[in-house]
Enzyme design. Sequence first.
Site, mmCIF file in Angstrom:
data_model
loop_
_atom_site.group_PDB
_atom_site.id
_atom_site.type_symbol
_atom_site.label_atom_id
_atom_site.label_comp_id
_atom_site.label_asym_id
_atom_site.label_seq_id
_atom_site.Cartn_x
_atom_site.Cartn_y
_atom_site.Cartn_z
ATOM 1 N N SER A 69 0.861 -1.186 0.000
ATOM 2 C CA SER A 69 0.000 0.000 0.000
ATOM 3 C C SER A 69 0.895 1.232 0.000
ATOM 4 O O SER A 69 2.062 1.167 0.389
ATOM 5 C CB SER A 69 -0.937 -0.008 1.212
ATOM 6 O OG SER A 69 -0.203 -0.170 2.402
ATOM 7 N N GLU A 112 1.126 5.605 0.594
ATOM 8 C CA GLU A 112 0.488 6.783 1.188
ATOM 9 C C GLU A 112 0.809 8.043 0.385
ATOM 10 O O GLU A 112 1.947 8.245 -0.032
ATOM 11 C CB GLU A 112 0.992 6.934 2.628
ATOM 12 C CG GLU A 112 0.309 8.063 3.372
ATOM 13 C CD GLU A 112 0.613 8.008 4.854
ATOM 14 O OE1 GLU A 112 0.443 6.938 5.467
ATOM 15 O OE2 GLU A 112 1.024 9.043 5.384
ATOM 16 N N ASP A 119 -2.931 15.462 15.089
ATOM 17 C CA ASP A 119 -2.275 16.449 15.956
ATOM 18 C C ASP A 119 -2.829 17.808 15.589
ATOM 19 O O ASP A 119 -2.766 18.194 14.422
ATOM 20 C CB ASP A 119 -0.760 16.462 15.707
ATOM 21 C CG ASP A 119 -0.116 15.183 16.173
ATOM 22 O OD1 ASP A 119 -0.361 14.794 17.329
ATOM 23 O OD2 ASP A 119 0.619 14.562 15.381
ATOM 24 N N PHE A 140 11.262 15.502 10.322
ATOM 25 C CA PHE A 140 10.103 14.611 10.523
ATOM 26 C C PHE A 140 10.355 13.671 11.701
ATOM 27 O O PHE A 140 9.476 13.438 12.521
ATOM 28 C CB PHE A 140 9.886 13.712 9.300
ATOM 29 C CG PHE A 140 9.223 14.382 8.134
ATOM 30 C CD1 PHE A 140 8.781 15.687 8.197
ATOM 31 C CD2 PHE A 140 9.041 13.675 6.952
ATOM 32 C CE1 PHE A 140 8.179 16.293 7.105
ATOM 33 C CE2 PHE A 140 8.432 14.267 5.852
ATOM 34 C CZ PHE A 140 8.009 15.580 5.936
ATOM 35 N N HIS A 150 3.816 -0.762 3.709
ATOM 36 C CA HIS A 150 3.144 0.505 3.405
ATOM 37 C C HIS A 150 4.235 1.551 3.176
ATOM 38 O O HIS A 150 5.074 1.771 4.054
ATOM 39 C CB HIS A 150 2.275 0.900 4.600
ATOM 40 C CG HIS A 150 1.487 2.165 4.426
ATOM 41 N ND1 HIS A 150 0.268 2.215 3.774
ATOM 42 C CD2 HIS A 150 1.734 3.429 4.845
ATOM 43 C CE1 HIS A 150 -0.185 3.458 3.800
ATOM 44 N NE2 HIS A 150 0.675 4.219 4.433
HETATM 45 P P1 FAD Z 1 -3.897 7.673 19.572
HETATM 46 O O1 FAD Z 1 -3.956 6.226 19.272
HETATM 47 O O2 FAD Z 1 -5.095 8.320 20.166
HETATM 48 O O3 FAD Z 1 -2.632 7.895 20.527
HETATM 49 C C1 FAD Z 1 -2.124 9.207 20.771
HETATM 50 C C2 FAD Z 1 -1.432 9.246 22.144
HETATM 51 O O4 FAD Z 1 -2.399 9.140 23.186
HETATM 52 C C3 FAD Z 1 -0.434 8.120 22.386
HETATM 53 O O5 FAD Z 1 0.627 8.633 23.145
HETATM 54 C C4 FAD Z 1 -1.231 7.104 23.187
HETATM 55 O O6 FAD Z 1 -0.408 6.304 24.024
HETATM 56 C C5 FAD Z 1 -2.154 8.005 24.014
HETATM 57 N N1 FAD Z 1 -3.473 7.416 24.273
HETATM 58 C C6 FAD Z 1 -4.232 6.689 23.437
HETATM 59 N N2 FAD Z 1 -5.395 6.345 24.018
HETATM 60 C C7 FAD Z 1 -5.372 6.890 25.265
HETATM 61 C C8 FAD Z 1 -6.288 6.890 26.349
HETATM 62 N N3 FAD Z 1 -7.465 6.275 26.273
HETATM 63 N N4 FAD Z 1 -5.933 7.559 27.485
HETATM 64 C C9 FAD Z 1 -4.720 8.205 27.576
HETATM 65 N N5 FAD Z 1 -3.818 8.220 26.565
HETATM 66 C C10 FAD Z 1 -4.145 7.582 25.425
HETATM 67 N N6 FAD Z 1 -1.796 12.655 11.389
HETATM 68 C C11 FAD Z 1 -2.662 13.455 10.730
HETATM 69 O O7 FAD Z 1 -2.987 14.538 11.223
HETATM 70 N N7 FAD Z 1 -3.199 13.091 9.508
HETATM 71 C C12 FAD Z 1 -2.913 11.906 8.942
HETATM 72 O O8 FAD Z 1 -3.401 11.596 7.857
HETATM 73 C C13 FAD Z 1 -2.008 11.019 9.628
HETATM 74 N N8 FAD Z 1 -1.707 9.800 9.119
HETATM 75 C C14 FAD Z 1 -0.929 8.936 9.843
HETATM 76 C C15 FAD Z 1 -0.715 7.636 9.350
HETATM 77 C C16 FAD Z 1 0.068 6.729 10.074
HETATM 78 C C17 FAD Z 1 0.262 5.332 9.521
HETATM 79 C C18 FAD Z 1 0.683 7.124 11.288
HETATM 80 C C19 FAD Z 1 1.552 6.176 12.050
HETATM 81 C C20 FAD Z 1 0.471 8.405 11.785
HETATM 82 C C21 FAD Z 1 -0.338 9.317 11.083
HETATM 83 N N9 FAD Z 1 -0.609 10.607 11.559
HETATM 84 C C22 FAD Z 1 -1.467 11.445 10.879
HETATM 85 C C23 FAD Z 1 0.017 11.084 12.805
HETATM 86 C C24 FAD Z 1 -0.882 10.841 14.017
HETATM 87 O O9 FAD Z 1 -2.087 11.532 13.881
HETATM 88 C C25 FAD Z 1 -0.124 11.324 15.244
HETATM 89 O O10 FAD Z 1 0.949 10.470 15.521
HETATM 90 C C26 FAD Z 1 -0.977 11.542 16.488
HETATM 91 O O11 FAD Z 1 -0.169 12.217 17.461
HETATM 92 C C27 FAD Z 1 -1.476 10.278 17.140
HETATM 93 O O12 FAD Z 1 -2.479 9.692 16.432
HETATM 94 P P2 FAD Z 1 -2.987 8.208 16.838
HETATM 95 O O13 FAD Z 1 -4.107 7.890 15.955
HETATM 96 O O14 FAD Z 1 -1.856 7.287 16.902
HETATM 97 O O15 FAD Z 1 -3.525 8.539 18.320
#
Ligand code: FAD
Length: 282
Positions: free
Chosen positions: A4, A6, A98, A205, A255
Amino acid sequence: MNISLEFFPPKTEQAQFALLESAGWLNDSLSLQYGSVTYGAGGSTREGTLQTVRSLQAVLPAVAPHVSCIGAAREELHELLKGYLAQGIRRVVALRGDLPSGYGQAGAFAHAVDLVRFVREAFGDAFEIEVAAYPEVHPQARSAQDDLRHFVDKVKAGATGAITQYFFNSDAYFRFVDEAHRLGADVPVIPGIMPITNYSQLARFSDACGAEIPRWIRLRLAGYGDDLASIRAFGEEVVTDLVDQLTQAGVPGIHFYTMNRAEPTLAILKALGLTRPGSEIQ
Ligand code: FAD
């Protein structure tokens, strides 16, 4: 091998044209599973993402939009996902995102796990849901163990797969996958691969997302200074070795963070014999 790719929504018409050309070329050269399109947190790229998803649907076998929940209202996310379903999308990448600095609005969901739960509640099994995984630990995590537990929670909430943040040390990936499986998160965890083409951009990055560039790679890249050809050649060698190691170990897919360019990804796959016969690097 499931491959895949991105992409991100381009900012200009010219860049949009270049993206479609790259995506078409990649699709002709590979047996591609899907292309994904990033989404700026707080909806900052909403229109661009929607438009890019639509354009790529004409070129690729399947497209998976990223959906980030931070700063978004529940109704807004529902509308977005309903629209995607209507246009034939069957896979999304569910993220927290973020917030850009100065953007204060919290939104309906604090974490990606809440978005995964919402997608399952509102749309049943209509979508495959990919989530993010961090073999080298998310930069805001309280601890590595806490981060791993939060990853497992996303899977238990209904994620069907995961894509990792990029890394250059495969041990971190293998350990993460083993530990996640031991905790019951038994879904494919696809390694995210970042081709190396530009040292200063990669260093920026990596500092922001918590990916480690091993010292020996950092020093070699820094030592090339402005010699872009050497940076690319060395980067291609290092990342090709990494992907080779991963595929030999039987990873469920790869990916690529393409940065909207075909050549760096194709060069790695071609070196490993993973492109279609006859496809040429132009
Ligand atoms: P989460 O899974 O919510 O985790 C974020 C943080 O919160 C972690 O430190 C975790 O340990 C903590 N956490 C999770 N659940 C809880 C809880 N219940 N209580 C307390 N703490 C908790 N960003 C963008 O803006 N747009 C994109 O398109 C994008 N694509 C991405 C694609 C991939 C494959 C990856 C790996 C990252 C991507 N990101 C993108 C970046 C991502 O949005 C950031 O890394 C963001 O800071 C975390 O997103 P997450 O979905 O991992 O968050």
